[in-house]
Design an enzyme around this catalytic site. Structure first.
Site, mmCIF file in Angstrom:
data_model
loop_
_atom_site.group_PDB
_atom_site.id
_atom_site.type_symbol
_atom_site.label_atom_id
_atom_site.label_comp_id
_atom_site.label_asym_id
_atom_site.label_seq_id
_atom_site.Cartn_x
_atom_site.Cartn_y
_atom_site.Cartn_z
ATOM 1 N N ARG A 1 -103.328 31.335 11.602
ATOM 2 C CA ARG A 1 -102.058 30.562 11.750
ATOM 3 C C ARG A 1 -101.173 31.347 10.625
ATOM 4 N NH1 ARG A 1 -103.315 24.140 10.767
ATOM 5 N NH2 ARG A 1 -103.616 24.929 8.471
ATOM 6 N N ARG B 1 -106.876 9.556 5.863
ATOM 7 C CA ARG B 1 -107.759 10.547 5.577
ATOM 8 C C ARG B 1 -108.942 9.999 4.602
ATOM 9 N NH1 ARG B 1 -104.456 16.199 4.252
ATOM 10 N NH2 ARG B 1 -103.592 16.225 6.323
#
Length: 210
Positions: A123, A89
């Protein structure tokens, strides 16, 4: 042996695509997020540390992430290869990884920020068995109840508008430059993340020549 990295902003569906590719090629799916969630669920010292970081909307530091990935890959249970999800990342993480491992491709699943917001804020996660749901594409038969174990569905601690906005900023400023590094090595396959999951998977396989 196949060794892949899959990248994309949170909510783009890269976890789903990684699992589908895993089943096709008998790969080991190494998800940094899943490892962190295991530690959080099992109340380890690392889990408590990660929980504090993600609740504030920040990314876990390079040193912690690199340690987790190194330890997992050193298990060498990936006889037919691996697909690494959620790493690297940052440029530092990418350089560490490329110094240690050769990879075949970096699968970049692209999704516009507005669609990311819709998906992430929809979600849900079973608080008992950990099964993932999405109120847009994968609703439970009974509202807020897991289809498998009847556990209560909850929001992930870091799935809030404020935390998501911070993660998107981090992604665009820290993670996207990693793609430039991989592009210079001609490893990146750009995949449109807006079609249905089966169409995305087919596009990935075609670009990988499978």
């Amino acid at each position: 042996m196949h060794k892949y990295v899959i990248m994309g902003v949170q909510g783009c569906g890269k976890g789903t695509q990684a699992r589908l590719l895993k089943e096709t090629l008998d790969l080991v799916h190494i998800s940094v997020g899943d490892i962190f969630r295991w530690h959080i669920t099992n109340h380890t010292k690392l889990g408590a540390q990660v929980k504090r970081i993600v609740a504030s909307g920040n990314l876990v530091g390079d040193e912690i992430v690199e340690s987790i990935v190194r330890k997992r890959l050193e298990e060498h249970d990936w006889n037919y290869g691996f697909i690494l999800d959620g790493f690297p990342r940052s440029e530092s993480q990418a350089l560490f990884f490329l110094e240690s491992y050769d990879i075949d491709a970096v699968i970049h699943v692209h999704l516009p920020d507005e669609l990311v917001r819709d998906r992430v804020l929809s979600r849900r996660l079973c608080g008992n068995c950990g099964l993932d749901y999405n109120l847009i594409s994968h609703r439970p038969a009974v509202e807020n109840v897991c289809d498998v174990c009847t556990g209560q569905l909850i929001c992930r601690p870091d799935d809030t508008p404020e935390a998501l906005a911070e993660r998107l900023r981090d992604y665009h400023t820290r993670t996207k430059p990693v793609l430039d590094l991989f592009r210079r090595k001609e490893l990146v396959l750009d995949i449109d993340g807006t079609p249905p999951a089966d169409v995305i998977q087919q596009n990935i396989r075609e670009q990988l020549g499978l």
